[in-house]
Write a protein that holds these residues in place. Structure first.
Motif, PDB file in Angstrom:
ATOM      1  N   THR A 108       5.190  -0.058 -32.984  1.00 54.86           N
ATOM      2  CA  THR A 108       5.387   0.999 -33.974  1.00 54.86           C
ATOM      3  C   THR A 108       6.840   1.446 -34.052  1.00 54.86           C
ATOM      4  OG1 THR A 108       4.959   2.792 -32.389  1.00 54.86           O
ATOM      5  CG2 THR A 108       3.043   1.821 -33.497  1.00 54.86           C
ATOM      6  N   LEU A 109       7.661   0.984 -33.107  1.00 55.36           N
ATOM      7  CA  LEU A 109       9.052   1.419 -33.047  1.00 55.36           C
ATOM      8  C   LEU A 109      10.052   0.322 -33.404  1.00 55.36           C
ATOM      9  CD1 LEU A 109       8.744   3.417 -29.714  1.00 55.36           C
ATOM     10  CD2 LEU A 109       8.813   4.359 -32.019  1.00 55.36           C
ATOM     11  N   LEU A 110       9.546  -0.846 -33.766  1.00 55.73           N
ATOM     12  CA  LEU A 110      10.443  -1.968 -34.030  1.00 55.73           C
ATOM     13  C   LEU A 110      11.370  -1.719 -35.222  1.00 55.73           C
ATOM     14  CD1 LEU A 110       8.168  -5.075 -33.357  1.00 55.73           C
ATOM     15  CD2 LEU A 110       9.711  -3.865 -31.806  1.00 55.73           C
ATOM     16  N   LYS A 111      10.981  -0.823 -36.100  1.00 57.26           N
ATOM     17  CA  LYS A 111      11.827  -0.527 -37.264  1.00 57.26           C
ATOM     18  C   LYS A 111      13.169   0.080 -36.848  1.00 57.26           C
ATOM     19  CE  LYS A 111       9.537   3.956 -37.914  1.00 57.26           C
ATOM     20  NZ  LYS A 111       8.702   4.771 -38.854  1.00 57.26           N
ATOM     21  N   TYR A 112      13.252   0.553 -35.606  1.00 56.56           N
ATOM     22  CA  TYR A 112      14.498   1.123 -35.117  1.00 56.56           C
ATOM     23  C   TYR A 112      15.408   0.054 -34.497  1.00 56.56           C
ATOM     24  CZ  TYR A 112      12.141   5.594 -35.713  1.00 56.56           C
ATOM     25  OH  TYR A 112      11.476   6.672 -36.242  1.00 56.56           O
ATOM     26  N   GLY A 113      14.874  -1.153 -34.308  1.00 58.54           N
ATOM     27  CA  GLY A 113      15.656  -2.238 -33.726  1.00 58.54           C
ATOM     28  C   GLY A 113      16.132  -3.223 -34.772  1.00 58.54           C
ATOM     29  N   LEU A 115      18.683   6.009 -28.803  1.00 66.92           N
ATOM     30  CA  LEU A 115      18.738   7.466 -28.853  1.00 66.92           C
ATOM     31  C   LEU A 115      17.990   7.990 -30.070  1.00 66.92           C
ATOM     32  CD1 LEU A 115      22.455   8.128 -27.779  1.00 66.92           C
ATOM     33  CD2 LEU A 115      20.374   8.517 -26.439  1.00 66.92           C
ATOM     34  N   GLU A 116      18.079   7.257 -31.185  1.00 64.92           N
ATOM     35  CA  GLU A 116      17.333   7.641 -32.384  1.00 64.92           C
ATOM     36  C   GLU A 116      15.831   7.493 -32.143  1.00 64.92           C
ATOM     37  OE1 GLU A 116      18.368   8.938 -35.327  1.00 64.92           O
ATOM     38  OE2 GLU A 116      20.325   9.129 -34.345  1.00 64.92           O
ATOM     39  N   THR A 117      15.456   6.423 -31.405  1.00 73.23           N
ATOM     40  CA  THR A 117      14.050   6.198 -31.101  1.00 73.23           C
ATOM     41  C   THR A 117      13.490   7.302 -30.213  1.00 73.23           C
ATOM     42  OG1 THR A 117      14.430   3.801 -31.207  1.00 73.23           O
ATOM     43  CG2 THR A 117      12.382   4.517 -30.190  1.00 73.23           C
TER      44      THR A 117
END
Length: 215
Positions: free
Chosen positions: A13-18, A101-103
């Motif tokens: 669910t957090l891959l959009k930040y990478g 840090l954004e994540t």
């Protein structure tokens, strides 16, 4: 306590930040002594982590399977002390320090998760140091059991050549070991995968170390 390696759904669910990257088999994702900035999440494929000795030989440190992260040691923007090489074609996501840090703003519980993962990596490193004293047969057994544990099943998605590449052994050595194990009913070979039928037989004292010790 949930293992840091059982959080792939959370990471998905957090891959959009990478930053998504495709890496071909046998290609280095990062190299020892190069400066790093952030860490990587393995989405698909298989990656081996090696370190070079003072004699210039590569020693296997860890195998990374989908759902795991790697390269954490450079979160402080210091040089990598290992090299990550794709064993199979891989899809990875790179999280820079800024992206991480954004994540954290979205998922603050990832900070203790990261700490747990670092601790786990240190335990893996200690295990890898002890691998030097193992025979070729014991190294293959340890490698298969570790991959089975990470995948949470007894099917290992590797060819004999890929297994040899991971362990740093010759294909002939791996072939002889697997052939003997197949005859004893310990494993089953299906096309490009191995099925560990008797994992208990790959642990001491059942494992018979009848191969030569690695040089």
């Amino acid at each position: 306590m949930v293992s840091p390696f059982e959080t792939d759904l959370k990471w998905e669910t957090l891959l959009k930040y990478g930053t998504r990257q495709f890496v071909k088999a046998k290609t280095a994702i990062y190299k020892q002594e190069t400066l790093g900035e952030g860490f990587y999440y393995l989405h698909k494929g298989l990656v081996k982590i090696v370190t070079s000795t003072f004699k210039g030989k590569d020693r296997l440190v860890n195998i990374v399977v989908p759902g795991q992260i790697m390269g954490l040691q450079t979160m402080d923007q210091q040089p990598h002390f290992t090299t990550a090489i794709a064993v199979k074609n891989a899809v990875i996501y790179h999280f820079s320090c800024t992206q991480f840090l954004e994540t954290l703003k979205v998922q603050p519980e990832l900070l203790p998760l990261l700490t747990q993962t670092i601790n786990q990596k240190m335990r893996i490193l200690l295990t890898a140091i002890n691998m030097k004293a193992l025979t070729s047969e014991e190294q293959i057994a340890r490698l298969l059991l570790n991959i089975c544990d990470d995948y949470k099943n007894h099917e290992v998605p590797l060819t004999q050549q890929e297994l040899a590449d991971c362990a740093g052994l010759t294909r002939i050595t791996v072939y002889k070991i697997l052939k003997a194990w197949k005859e004893r009913g310990i494993i089953e070979i299906n096309n490009r995968t191995f099925v560990v039928k008797r994992p208990d037989m790959l642990k001491p004292p059942h494992l018979t170390a009848n191969t030569t010790r690695p040089v």
